[in-house]
Design an enzyme around this catalytic site. Structure first.
Site, mmCIF file in Angstrom:
data_model
loop_
_atom_site.group_PDB
_atom_site.id
_atom_site.type_symbol
_atom_site.label_atom_id
_atom_site.label_comp_id
_atom_site.label_asym_id
_atom_site.label_seq_id
_atom_site.Cartn_x
_atom_site.Cartn_y
_atom_site.Cartn_z
ATOM 1 N N HIS A 23 0.827 -1.202 0.000
ATOM 2 C CA HIS A 23 0.000 0.000 0.000
ATOM 3 C C HIS A 23 0.867 1.261 0.000
ATOM 4 O O HIS A 23 0.501 2.284 0.611
ATOM 5 C CB HIS A 23 -1.009 -0.023 1.154
ATOM 6 C CG HIS A 23 -2.057 -1.080 0.943
ATOM 7 N ND1 HIS A 23 -3.113 -0.885 0.089
ATOM 8 C CD2 HIS A 23 -2.167 -2.350 1.401
ATOM 9 C CE1 HIS A 23 -3.867 -1.984 0.076
ATOM 10 N NE2 HIS A 23 -3.301 -2.890 0.849
ATOM 11 N N THR A 24 1.989 1.179 -0.665
ATOM 12 C CA THR A 24 2.849 2.346 -0.872
ATOM 13 C C THR A 24 2.932 2.729 -2.343
ATOM 14 O O THR A 24 3.309 3.861 -2.657
ATOM 15 C CB THR A 24 4.281 2.064 -0.371
ATOM 16 O OG1 THR A 24 4.693 0.805 -0.921
ATOM 17 C CG2 THR A 24 4.359 1.995 1.136
ATOM 18 N N ASP A 25 2.590 1.790 -3.257
ATOM 19 C CA ASP A 25 2.865 2.077 -4.680
ATOM 20 C C ASP A 25 2.015 3.225 -5.225
ATOM 21 O O ASP A 25 2.507 4.068 -5.979
ATOM 22 C CB ASP A 25 2.794 0.816 -5.561
ATOM 23 C CG ASP A 25 1.449 0.110 -5.604
ATOM 24 O OD1 ASP A 25 0.559 0.439 -4.770
ATOM 25 O OD2 ASP A 25 1.291 -0.785 -6.460
ATOM 26 N N SER A 55 -9.617 -22.019 -19.499
ATOM 27 C CA SER A 55 -8.695 -21.924 -18.369
ATOM 28 C C SER A 55 -8.851 -23.155 -17.490
ATOM 29 O O SER A 55 -9.970 -23.609 -17.257
ATOM 30 C CB SER A 55 -9.003 -20.667 -17.553
ATOM 31 O OG SER A 55 -8.389 -20.759 -16.285
ATOM 32 N N LEU A 108 -0.943 -13.548 -5.012
ATOM 33 C CA LEU A 108 0.321 -13.524 -5.747
ATOM 34 C C LEU A 108 0.131 -12.924 -7.141
ATOM 35 O O LEU A 108 0.888 -13.218 -8.073
ATOM 36 C CB LEU A 108 0.930 -14.935 -5.825
ATOM 37 C CG LEU A 108 1.150 -15.600 -4.454
ATOM 38 C CD1 LEU A 108 1.669 -17.018 -4.619
ATOM 39 C CD2 LEU A 108 2.108 -14.789 -3.589
ATOM 40 N N SER A 109 -0.910 -12.113 -7.275
ATOM 41 C CA SER A 109 -1.140 -11.358 -8.511
ATOM 42 C C SER A 109 -1.448 -12.220 -9.714
ATOM 43 O O SER A 109 -0.943 -11.981 -10.812
ATOM 44 C CB SER A 109 0.061 -10.480 -8.843
ATOM 45 O OG SER A 109 0.075 -9.404 -7.990
ATOM 46 N N SER A 111 -4.165 -12.222 -11.349
ATOM 47 C CA SER A 111 -4.866 -11.475 -12.409
ATOM 48 C C SER A 111 -3.923 -10.568 -13.187
ATOM 49 O O SER A 111 -4.044 -10.445 -14.412
ATOM 50 C CB SER A 111 -6.077 -10.706 -11.880
ATOM 51 O OG SER A 111 -5.827 -10.154 -10.648
ATOM 52 N N GLU A 139 -6.545 -2.857 -16.009
ATOM 53 C CA GLU A 139 -7.203 -3.269 -14.761
ATOM 54 C C GLU A 139 -8.169 -2.183 -14.287
ATOM 55 O O GLU A 139 -9.306 -2.463 -13.916
ATOM 56 C CB GLU A 139 -6.163 -3.579 -13.678
ATOM 57 C CG GLU A 139 -6.788 -3.738 -12.313
ATOM 58 C CD GLU A 139 -6.393 -4.991 -11.570
ATOM 59 O OE1 GLU A 139 -5.536 -5.742 -12.068
ATOM 60 O OE2 GLU A 139 -6.958 -5.213 -10.491
ATOM 61 N N ASP A 151 2.350 -4.676 -9.236
ATOM 62 C CA ASP A 151 2.185 -6.063 -9.685
ATOM 63 C C ASP A 151 2.560 -6.204 -11.153
ATOM 64 O O ASP A 151 3.351 -7.071 -11.534
ATOM 65 C CB ASP A 151 0.727 -6.509 -9.480
ATOM 66 C CG ASP A 151 0.304 -6.402 -8.034
ATOM 67 O OD1 ASP A 151 1.167 -6.233 -7.153
ATOM 68 O OD2 ASP A 151 -0.912 -6.468 -7.782
HETATM 69 C C1 GLA Z 1 -2.480 -4.909 -4.938
HETATM 70 C C2 GLA Z 1 -2.306 -3.835 -6.008
HETATM 71 C C3 GLA Z 1 -0.892 -3.234 -5.956
HETATM 72 C C4 GLA Z 1 -0.527 -2.806 -4.551
HETATM 73 C C5 GLA Z 1 -0.834 -3.907 -3.548
HETATM 74 C C6 GLA Z 1 -0.628 -3.467 -2.128
HETATM 75 O O1 GLA Z 1 -1.675 -6.032 -5.199
HETATM 76 O O2 GLA Z 1 -2.540 -4.369 -7.291
HETATM 77 O O3 GLA Z 1 -0.802 -2.162 -6.866
HETATM 78 O O4 GLA Z 1 -1.163 -1.604 -4.211
HETATM 79 O O5 GLA Z 1 -2.166 -4.387 -3.653
HETATM 80 O O6 GLA Z 1 0.723 -3.168 -1.933
#
Ligand code: GLA
Length: 335
Positions: A23-25, A55, A108-109, A111, A139, A151
């Site tokens: 939650h810094t990006d 899928s 783990l992203s 999407s 997105e 991500d």
């Molecule tokens: C999700 C968002 C990122 C980032 C994180 C928290 O993964 O897609 O951009 O903000 O949450 O760090």
């Protein structure tokens, strides 16, 4: 219309784990993620004026015609990740393919990996940074989640053996070797993240509200944060300001082999995400405590947006018998 003859294409996009800096990006702060050795693969035939993908994770295939103008209206919902990318690229030439993934559903992203893989299947030719920015815009447009750049940029730009210190204001990436006398272990909490979309947007809005009063959080002091009248905004801002500092300390400690310090920063990050940013859960807190009680675990924390998903631990090799060991891997590519 221009018919394009079918051509086989095979792409892989890794997932990502964030070691510290959550939650810094989206306020231009620091993050420290790495692309991992698990991800999303799409194989198929390029051509035709549609996208059609089955899928191994989804009961209903994605199928839509090109060009796409309203990706947010596409069903089933997972197809919006593909449609958003197609819409941002403005492409009229699609593909028919199969998607397979060995990423857990949340944390783990997966999407963002689908988005970056889709961009490669659709023939995106820009740099990894351009691909990441396009997928971030996709997105926002297709799901309405106002995500930051971490991500997509990690997935597009991963470097084998390295975590990426990313300054999300300048978008400068500084690779840091992951030492070979530690392991990065990912343990899924088993908790799905249902609230994540609306709560994520709320947290982002709160950070922006704090910035309206004290200016950019990436350069704000803790004194300035203390001047915020609103207790909730003050807590959110305090997380961001202290988290940016922790990323820098963590990166230095890892490079110096001071794993006790690195682990402490992870634990402090987790507590701050829970207490000040209110994105942890009792399940995540219990898992972090359980992992940290194992001898040889230097530290652990929730990774990503929170509200469930995965925990990441920094450990001496071989001490955990749960989860999986993640290795820092290359970014997405055409195989
Ligand atoms: C999700 C968002 C990122 C980032 C994180 C928290 O993964 O897609 O951009 O903000 O949450 O760090």
């Amino acid at each position: 219309m221009n018919e394009v003859s079918a051509q086989r294409r095979d792409v892989f996009a890794p997932g990502r784990v964030n070691l510290i800096g959550d939650h810094t990006d989206y306020t231009g702060g620091l993050v420290f993620p790495m692309a991992i050795n698990r991800g999303v693969r799409i194989t198929g035939e390029v051509g035709g004026h549609h996208v059609e993908v089955t899928s191994d994770r989804e009961p209903v295939a994605a199928r839509f015609s090109l060009p796409v103008t309203d990706p947010a209206g596409i069903e089933p919902r997972w197809a919006r990740h593909l449609a958003g990318v197609a819409a941002e690229m403005g492409t009229a030439v699609g593909f028919t393919g199969q998607l397979s993934s060995d990423l857990p559903v949340a944390g783990l992203s997966s999407s963002a990996a689908v988005q970056v893989a889709a961009a490669l299947m659709l023939g995106h030719e820009g740099s990894p940074l351009e691909r990441a920015m396009l997928c971030q815009a996709a997105e926002h447009r297709a799901t309405g989640v106002p995500c930051g750049i971490m991500d997509q940029l990690t997935i597009a730009s991963g470097i084998p053996g390295h975590a990426l210190l990313i300054d999300c204001h300048t978008l400068e990436i500084t690779p840091h070797l992951v030492p070979d006398d530690v392991e990065i272990v990912i343990v899924h909490s088993g908790q799905h993240r249902e609230l994540v979309d609306s709560e994520y947007a709320t947290r982002r809005a709160q950070c922006e509200a704090a910035e309206e009063v004290i200016g950019p959080l990436r350069i704000a002091s803790l004194d300035a944060v203390g001047d915020l009248d609103d207790a909730v905004l003050r807590a959110r801002a305090r997380h961001v300001v202290t988290e940016n500092a922790r990323v820098a300390i963590f990166a230095e400690a890892l490079a110096a082999g001071d794993y006790a310090e690195a682990g402490q920063q992870m634990l402090d990050s987790h507590r701050s995400l829970g207490h000040d940013f209110a994105v942890s859960t009792s399940v995540l807190d219990a898992l972090v405590d359980e992992l940290c009680a194992v001898p040889g675990v230097y530290g652990a924390r929730l990774t990503g947006a929170g509200f469930g998903g995965a925990v990441v631990a920094l450990t001496r090799p071989g001490v955990l018998d749960q989860g999986f060991v993640a290795t820092a891997s290359a970014g997405a590519s055409v195989l």
